[in-house]
Design an enzyme around this catalytic site. Structure first.
Site, PDB file in Angstrom:
ATOM      1  N   ASP A  16      32.226  33.416  63.737  1.00  0.00           N
ATOM      2  CA  ASP A  16      32.966  32.914  64.600  1.00  0.00           C
ATOM      3  C   ASP A  16      34.428  33.642  63.851  1.00  0.00           C
ATOM      4  O   ASP A  16      34.205  34.117  62.790  1.00  0.00           O
ATOM      5  CB  ASP A  16      33.050  31.506  64.373  1.00  0.00           C
ATOM      6  CG  ASP A  16      34.443  30.994  64.775  1.00  0.00           C
ATOM      7  OD1 ASP A  16      34.951  31.256  65.927  1.00  0.00           O
ATOM      8  OD2 ASP A  16      35.074  30.246  64.104  1.00  0.00           O
ATOM      9  N   ASP A  18      38.238  32.643  64.447  1.00  0.00           N
ATOM     10  CA  ASP A  18      39.279  31.679  63.806  1.00  0.00           C
ATOM     11  C   ASP A  18      38.909  30.715  63.071  1.00  0.00           C
ATOM     12  O   ASP A  18      37.867  29.992  63.327  1.00  0.00           O
ATOM     13  CB  ASP A  18      39.992  30.814  65.078  1.00  0.00           C
ATOM     14  CG  ASP A  18      40.832  31.708  65.972  1.00  0.00           C
ATOM     15  OD1 ASP A  18      41.746  32.637  65.375  1.00  0.00           O
ATOM     16  OD2 ASP A  18      40.754  31.759  67.145  1.00  0.00           O
TER      17      ASP A  18
HETATM   18  O1  M1P Z   1      39.122  30.106  68.033  1.00  0.00           O
HETATM   19  C1  M1P Z   1      38.917  30.578  69.227  1.00  0.00           C
HETATM   20  C2  M1P Z   1      39.794  30.047  70.369  1.00  0.00           C
HETATM   21  O2  M1P Z   1      41.286  30.848  70.078  1.00  0.00           O
HETATM   22  C3  M1P Z   1      42.206  30.496  70.813  1.00  0.00           C
HETATM   23  O3  M1P Z   1      42.393  29.272  70.893  1.00  0.00           O
HETATM   24  P1  M1P Z   1      43.983  28.535  70.525  1.00  0.00           P
HETATM   25  O4  M1P Z   1      44.922  29.466  71.085  1.00  0.00           O
HETATM   26  O5  M1P Z   1      43.924  27.198  71.301  1.00  0.00           O
HETATM   27  O6  M1P Z   1      44.041  28.119  69.126  1.00  0.00           O
HETATM   28  C4  M1P Z   1      41.818  30.867  72.405  1.00  0.00           C
HETATM   29  O7  M1P Z   1      41.770  32.259  72.489  1.00  0.00           O
HETATM   30  C5  M1P Z   1      40.459  30.034  72.795  1.00  0.00           C
HETATM   31  O8  M1P Z   1      40.009  30.725  73.997  1.00  0.00           O
HETATM   32  C6  M1P Z   1      39.394  30.258  71.852  1.00  0.00           C
HETATM   33  O9  M1P Z   1      38.401  29.616  71.992  1.00  0.00           O
END
Ligand code: M1P
Length: 254
Positions: A16, A18
């Site tokens: 993953d 983030d």
């Molecule tokens: O971590 C993955 C997510 O990243 C973004 O989320 P957010 O902007 O809410 O932090 C989005 O691109 C989301 O689609 C994605 O799952």
């Protein structure tokens, strides 16, 4: 597990983005990028499976389109947009999957719901229709980093997204739509089954040991389905440093 048990022939490390390779919506550290694409990639195949679209993923990997070749696999939008060895292999369309009538019914409902929400502030870009999913953002995706954190903290207290997901699940229980809280400020919507496990289809014809690393591995998180899938060995991580340390243990170098 020692380094001898792992090889590029039969092993993939799937990450993953983030909270796993980067801080949320931030760029990966150059040191970590180098470690992945040189040391780790020498031993196993490496891939990213992110909820975000390709533009955001490449932004966060910080090396432009070169990242598509540096990583064996880049699966954007949960694998609905799939790259292997720098080549686009497959892409999906949410509008085709659910049809324009249902997409419009859903969009209208979401716009109505958002219009009644009172938040500390609202910005622009509340709905982003990507190739294989829709992203709904109550504050608006064009918010600044500070406004993003402000909403994230506000949401922890007021459960804006949890309540919206609960409502959407009820209102659209007759449809095949799945709702998931992926990041800090938004909700991802896609047809059921188009979660991150979708990316595993890519390996279905070749026996592959897949280690998955993610931070949102609890029920409701967007890593949950792939983490608990029997086709993967799941690792829950607390951030990039923790991901690196788990990998070093797996690769036999502490
Ligand atoms: O971590 C993955 C997510 O990243 C973004 O989320 P957010 O902007 O809410 O932090 C989005 O691109 C989301 O689609 C994605 O799952």
């Amino acid at each position: 597990m020692g380094s001898t048990a792992l090889s590029r022939n039969d092993t993939v490390f799937l990450f993953d983005l983030d909270g796993t390779l980067t801080e949320p919506r931030q760029t990966i550290s150059p040191h970590f990028y180098q470690y992945l694409v040189s040391e780790v990639k020498n031993k196993v195949r490496i891939g990213i499976v992110g909820g975000s679209d390709l533009v955001k993923i490449l932004e966060q990997l910080g090396n432009g389109e070169k990242a598509l070749k540096d990583f064996d696999y880049v699966f954007a939008e949960n694998g609905l947009v799939a790259y292997a060895n720098g080549e686009l292999k497959a892409t999906q369309s949410m509008s085709k999957a659910i049809g324009d009538d249902q997409l419009q019914e859903f969009t209208n409902y979401v716009l109505g719901y958002l219009s009644k929400l009172k938040l500390p502030r609202k910005r622009g870009n509340f709905i982003e229709l990507r190739a294989g999913m829709m992203n709904i953002c109550p504050i608006g995706r064009s918010c600044s980093q500070e406004e993003r954190i402000e909403f994230y903290e506000y949401d922890k207290i007021h459960n804006i997204r949890d309540k919206m997901v609960e409502d959407l699940r009820q209102q659209f229980s007759h449809t095949n739509l799945h709702f998931s809280i992926g990041g800090q400020i938004s909700i991802d919507v896609f047809p059921k089954g188009w979660d991150k496990t979708y990316s595993l289809n890519f390996f279905k014809n070749v026996p592959t040991v897949i280690h998955f690393f993610g931070d949102k591995t609890s029920p409701g998180g967007n890593d949950y389905e792939i983490f608990k899938d029997e086709r993967t060995i799941g690792h829950t991580v607390t951030g990039p440093d923790n991901t690196e340390s788990i990998m070093r243990q797996l690769l036999g170098r502490c």
